[in-house]
Design a protein around this motif. Sequence first.
Motif, PDB file in Angstrom:
ATOM      1  N   ARG A  68       0.881  -1.177   0.000  1.00  0.00           N
ATOM      2  CA  ARG A  68       0.000   0.000   0.000  1.00  0.00           C
ATOM      3  C   ARG A  68       0.912   1.218   0.000  1.00  0.00           C
ATOM      4  O   ARG A  68       1.592   1.500   0.974  1.00  0.00           O
ATOM      5  N   VAL A  69       0.921   1.909  -1.124  1.00  0.00           N
ATOM      6  CA  VAL A  69       1.938   2.949  -1.334  1.00  0.00           C
ATOM      7  C   VAL A  69       1.291   4.320  -1.500  1.00  0.00           C
ATOM      8  O   VAL A  69       0.235   4.455  -2.121  1.00  0.00           O
ATOM      9  N   GLU A  70       1.923   5.302  -0.903  1.00  0.00           N
ATOM     10  CA  GLU A  70       1.550   6.722  -1.101  1.00  0.00           C
ATOM     11  C   GLU A  70       2.806   7.404  -1.617  1.00  0.00           C
ATOM     12  O   GLU A  70       3.906   7.015  -1.225  1.00  0.00           O
ATOM     13  N   ILE A  71       2.688   8.428  -2.437  1.00  0.00           N
ATOM     14  CA  ILE A  71       3.934   9.144  -2.763  1.00  0.00           C
ATOM     15  C   ILE A  71       3.909  10.596  -2.322  1.00  0.00           C
ATOM     16  O   ILE A  71       4.945  11.254  -2.273  1.00  0.00           O
ATOM     17  N   LEU A  72       2.728  11.112  -2.027  1.00  0.00           N
ATOM     18  CA  LEU A  72       2.676  12.516  -1.609  1.00  0.00           C
ATOM     19  C   LEU A  72       1.971  12.636  -0.266  1.00  0.00           C
ATOM     20  O   LEU A  72       1.021  11.896  -0.029  1.00  0.00           O
ATOM     21  N   PRO A  73       2.353  13.485   0.618  1.00  0.00           N
ATOM     22  CA  PRO A  73       3.445  14.453   0.488  1.00  0.00           C
ATOM     23  C   PRO A  73       4.824  13.809   0.496  1.00  0.00           C
ATOM     24  O   PRO A  73       5.790  14.385   0.025  1.00  0.00           O
ATOM     25  N   GLN A  74       4.903  12.548   1.066  1.00  0.00           N
ATOM     26  CA  GLN A  74       6.179  11.845   1.047  1.00  0.00           C
ATOM     27  C   GLN A  74       5.914  10.397   0.727  1.00  0.00           C
ATOM     28  O   GLN A  74       4.827   9.890   1.013  1.00  0.00           O
ATOM     29  N   LYS A  75       6.923   9.725   0.185  1.00  0.00           N
ATOM     30  CA  LYS A  75       6.689   8.320  -0.161  1.00  0.00           C
ATOM     31  C   LYS A  75       6.568   7.482   1.106  1.00  0.00           C
ATOM     32  O   LYS A  75       7.382   7.601   2.020  1.00  0.00           O
ATOM     33  N   SER A  76       5.513   6.676   1.186  1.00  0.00           N
ATOM     34  CA  SER A  76       5.403   5.732   2.294  1.00  0.00           C
ATOM     35  C   SER A  76       4.906   4.409   1.722  1.00  0.00           C
ATOM     36  O   SER A  76       4.053   4.378   0.841  1.00  0.00           O
ATOM     37  N   VAL A  77       5.493   3.296   2.224  1.00  0.00           N
ATOM     38  CA  VAL A  77       5.115   1.971   1.725  1.00  0.00           C
ATOM     39  C   VAL A  77       4.728   1.097   2.901  1.00  0.00           C
ATOM     40  O   VAL A  77       5.499   0.935   3.843  1.00  0.00           O
ATOM     41  N   GLU A  78       3.504   0.565   2.871  1.00  0.00           N
ATOM     42  CA  GLU A  78       3.086  -0.423   3.858  1.00  0.00           C
ATOM     43  C   GLU A  78       3.222  -1.757   3.136  1.00  0.00           C
ATOM     44  O   GLU A  78       2.427  -2.063   2.241  1.00  0.00           O
ATOM     45  N   ASP A  79       4.236  -2.553   3.510  1.00  0.00           N
ATOM     46  CA  ASP A  79       4.610  -3.692   2.688  1.00  0.00           C
ATOM     47  C   ASP A  79       3.771  -4.934   3.009  1.00  0.00           C
ATOM     48  O   ASP A  79       4.236  -5.892   3.589  1.00  0.00           O
ATOM     49  N   THR A  80       2.521  -4.889   2.636  1.00  0.00           N
ATOM     50  CA  THR A  80       1.624  -6.018   2.880  1.00  0.00           C
ATOM     51  C   THR A  80       1.697  -6.940   1.668  1.00  0.00           C
ATOM     52  O   THR A  80       1.819  -6.461   0.542  1.00  0.00           O
ATOM     53  N   ASP A  81       1.612  -8.258   1.877  1.00  0.00           N
ATOM     54  CA  ASP A  81       1.909  -9.125   0.732  1.00  0.00           C
ATOM     55  C   ASP A  81       0.704  -9.484  -0.135  1.00  0.00           C
ATOM     56  O   ASP A  81       0.835 -10.219  -1.104  1.00  0.00           O
ATOM     57  N   LYS A  82      -0.494  -8.991   0.216  1.00  0.00           N
ATOM     58  CA  LYS A  82      -1.633  -9.271  -0.672  1.00  0.00           C
ATOM     59  C   LYS A  82      -2.135  -7.996  -1.364  1.00  0.00           C
ATOM     60  O   LYS A  82      -3.185  -8.002  -2.002  1.00  0.00           O
ATOM     61  N   ASP A  83      -1.418  -6.913  -1.185  1.00  0.00           N
ATOM     62  CA  ASP A  83      -1.889  -5.634  -1.745  1.00  0.00           C
ATOM     63  C   ASP A  83      -0.969  -5.138  -2.854  1.00  0.00           C
ATOM     64  O   ASP A  83       0.221  -5.421  -2.864  1.00  0.00           O
ATOM     65  N   PHE A  84      -1.555  -4.362  -3.737  1.00  0.00           N
ATOM     66  CA  PHE A  84      -0.729  -3.606  -4.695  1.00  0.00           C
ATOM     67  C   PHE A  84      -1.414  -2.270  -4.988  1.00  0.00           C
ATOM     68  O   PHE A  84      -2.622  -2.106  -4.772  1.00  0.00           O
ATOM     69  N   ARG A 114      -1.099 -13.878  -2.064  1.00  0.00           N
ATOM     70  CA  ARG A 114       0.120 -13.239  -2.557  1.00  0.00           C
ATOM     71  C   ARG A 114       0.400 -13.638  -4.008  1.00  0.00           C
ATOM     72  O   ARG A 114       0.876 -12.826  -4.808  1.00  0.00           O
ATOM     73  N   VAL A 115       0.072 -14.913  -4.343  1.00  0.00           N
ATOM     74  CA  VAL A 115       0.313 -15.387  -5.715  1.00  0.00           C
ATOM     75  C   VAL A 115      -0.475 -14.527  -6.704  1.00  0.00           C
ATOM     76  O   VAL A 115       0.044 -14.082  -7.731  1.00  0.00           O
ATOM     77  N   LEU A 116      -1.730 -14.274  -6.331  1.00  0.00           N
ATOM     78  CA  LEU A 116      -2.559 -13.463  -7.227  1.00  0.00           C
ATOM     79  C   LEU A 116      -2.019 -12.035  -7.308  1.00  0.00           C
ATOM     80  O   LEU A 116      -1.962 -11.432  -8.384  1.00  0.00           O
ATOM     81  N   ARG A 117      -1.585 -11.502  -6.173  1.00  0.00           N
ATOM     82  CA  ARG A 117      -1.009 -10.143  -6.170  1.00  0.00           C
ATOM     83  C   ARG A 117       0.196 -10.073  -7.127  1.00  0.00           C
ATOM     84  O   ARG A 117       0.321  -9.138  -7.933  1.00  0.00           O
ATOM     85  N   ASP A 118       1.038 -11.107  -7.050  1.00  0.00           N
ATOM     86  CA  ASP A 118       2.228 -11.108  -7.907  1.00  0.00           C
ATOM     87  C   ASP A 118       1.848 -11.226  -9.391  1.00  0.00           C
ATOM     88  O   ASP A 118       2.498 -10.637 -10.258  1.00  0.00           O
ATOM     89  N   GLN A 119       0.778 -12.001  -9.643  1.00  0.00           N
ATOM     90  CA  GLN A 119       0.296 -12.096 -11.032  1.00  0.00           C
ATOM     91  C   GLN A 119      -0.123 -10.711 -11.544  1.00  0.00           C
ATOM     92  O   GLN A 119       0.207 -10.315 -12.650  1.00  0.00           O
ATOM     93  N   TRP A 120      -0.876 -10.014 -10.713  1.00  0.00           N
ATOM     94  CA  TRP A 120      -1.368  -8.690 -11.138  1.00  0.00           C
ATOM     95  C   TRP A 120      -0.212  -7.715 -11.390  1.00  0.00           C
ATOM     96  O   TRP A 120      -0.183  -7.037 -12.419  1.00  0.00           O
TER      97      TRP A 120
END
Length: 598
Positions: A68-84, A114-120
């Motif tokens: 789960r990524v945001e780039i503004l106002p600053q880049k932040s990444v919540e590294d969950t393995d089923k999300d994109f 996670r497999v499906l997330r990686d496919q996407w």
Amino acid sequence: MSFVRKGERYFRMESDLTLESSLWVENKRYRAVLTGWHFRWTELDKKNRDKRTISVPVSEVVGVEEGRVEILPQKSVEDTDKDFTVFYVKRCSNGGSHGLLWRLGRTQFSCLSRVLRDQWTKHLKAALKTHSPLRPKRLLVFINPFGGKKKGREIYHSLVSPLFELAGISSHVIVTERANQARDHLLKKDLTGFNGVVCVGGDGMFSEILHGLIGRTQQEAGLCEDDPTVTLQPCPLHIGIIPAGSTDCVCFATVGVIDPVTSALHIIIGDSQPLDVCSVHQTSALVRYSVSLLGYGFYGDVLAESEKHRWMGPLRYDYSGTVVYLSNRSYAGVVQYLPADPVLSSPRDRTRCLAGCSVCSRSTERLFPNSSDSGSLYSSYHSQYNNDSEGEWVSVEGRFRCVSLTCMSSSNPRSPLGLSPSAHLADGTGDLILVWDTHPLGFLKFLYRHTSSQDQFDLPFVEVHRVKAVRFSLPPDKEEDSFAEREGQSNDEERGYTDTASRNGSQQHLAEKGAAREPTKRQKTANSFLCGVCCSKAPAVSVWNCDGEILPSTEILSRVHGQLVRLYARGIEDGAAVQDYREESDKRERSCYGTSLN
Ligand SMILES: CCCCCCCCCCCCC/C=C/[C@@H](O)[C@H](CO)NC(=O)CCCCCCCCCCCCCCC
Ligand SMILES: Nc1ncnc2c1ncn2[C@@H]1O[C@H](COP(=O)(O)OP(=O)(O)OP(=O)(O)O)[C@@H](O)[C@H]1O
Ligand SMILES: [Ca+2]
């Protein structure tokens, strides 16, 4: 091939780029489909009868990130393995004015596994590569720290650079320390590995890039730029403009808005807009190139005056425009022009060159007939002048308020439809606008019409011609100073018409143009008032304004070179036509990313 997992069916079809499955966005279930050219997701809520689909062309996907990524106002990444997270171009209303603002849209998707997330993510990234061949990977960026309101650096670092990073574009940034540094760099330094050149600044900065790239391309092709008959080689590198100047006319006329985020997004997705360029020659030497305004008389004088008031910033043009208007000058000259084919288009046909313009597309085929991919920059370039029969030159002589040549509409915030509203960006022609000498109120009317949709050519002292080339010279019998005589002019002189001798026979419409222009009593009073304001002697010769630079020559020859450069742009989008296909997504996701620094 198809897979079944936990009651969730997803499958890959023949192509590696096609995928379909359920996805979740904020706890709501969607059916998501990636087909060849589009990524779509439709809400699967039974209560919701109005099943809305959000559809994003793959070519307008900016980036795909895991988690789960945001780039503004600053880049932040919540590294969950089923999300994109998918970032894409999102159009926003521009308050009713023409051109559409682009913003960064963002949707965070959740998958069942996670497999499906990686496919996407794999499929979306592969689709991006396939469908956006012109996306830049490496850019050379020049920032003019002193252009416009001096915000070039701030605009680039806060609004543009995070977007480039998100899109995986690496950039080499040079903050200029002197005028012409960018031009010289492009002429001399190694440009291997760059897909495009970006300028952060105004029309002057764009002009530096234009000169550097055209010059470099001709050097490498062994062509002589001085020869006005030579068919120049189109430039292989694209140009991106991040607007940060005073007028930003080229950006406005090719994108429709002056907005750094919109321009950055056009660069990222590798949009490509060919642009005509005029070469300007004196005798047998190249003087400069021009795209937006080659203007003698009023626009030359405004520029010369404005150079004295650079400290005023963008306001200098309004101030100088007023001073020059009040000085009430006109200039004698001989204008010769080579008309373009009138069957193809006309400057008074009331059409507008918009994204996907059919006149420009047909011109691509005409200008590059031997190319399988019409418009390919590299394959057999057809001579635009030498293989055509050139046609007959037309000649007119008289006194002019201004003589202007523009390769495109030159729309800008001051004049939203521009100097020539029906001109085309890439049709291989320019529009020549002749404003014959007239009374001051007539000229004011002409100028004022640029600010609205009223036709500035529908005036008896104005002519416009679609042309391939223009020559300007001073009349052989030019008087040294004609200003003092203005008050006593006859009506003919007031219109600027002298006994015109057409050099090649074809006489202009003096009769039509000369009709019905007896000044009224009110106009005569205004003339006296205005001439009282300007009491210094005016010079008999003006200067040429060439895209904001004063030319060192008065007698010139200019030729239009069709589609000589390409910009990261697509022309002005017709708001009504484009808005509908993204309307659903606009209703759903009101938040826009990116702001402009005004
Ligand atoms: C009464 C309102 C009249 C408004 C008239 C608006 C006409 C505007 C047409 C602008 C055309 C710009 C074309 C682009 C040129 C660029 O390559 C170049 C470099 O940036 N810019 C200029 O040379 C900068 C040229 C700037 C020219 C500005 C002219 C402003 C005229 C103001 C006249 C005021 C008269 C007031 C009488 C009381
Ligand atoms: N570091 C620098 N110092 C001084 N001049 C520069 C520098 N970098 C570029 N220039 C010159 O500054 C001129 C004006 O720049 P730019 O076009 O960016 O802004 P502007 O004049 O405010 O905008 P516009 O051209 O749209 O009216 C350009 O012709 C360019 O050659
Ligand atoms: Ca054109």
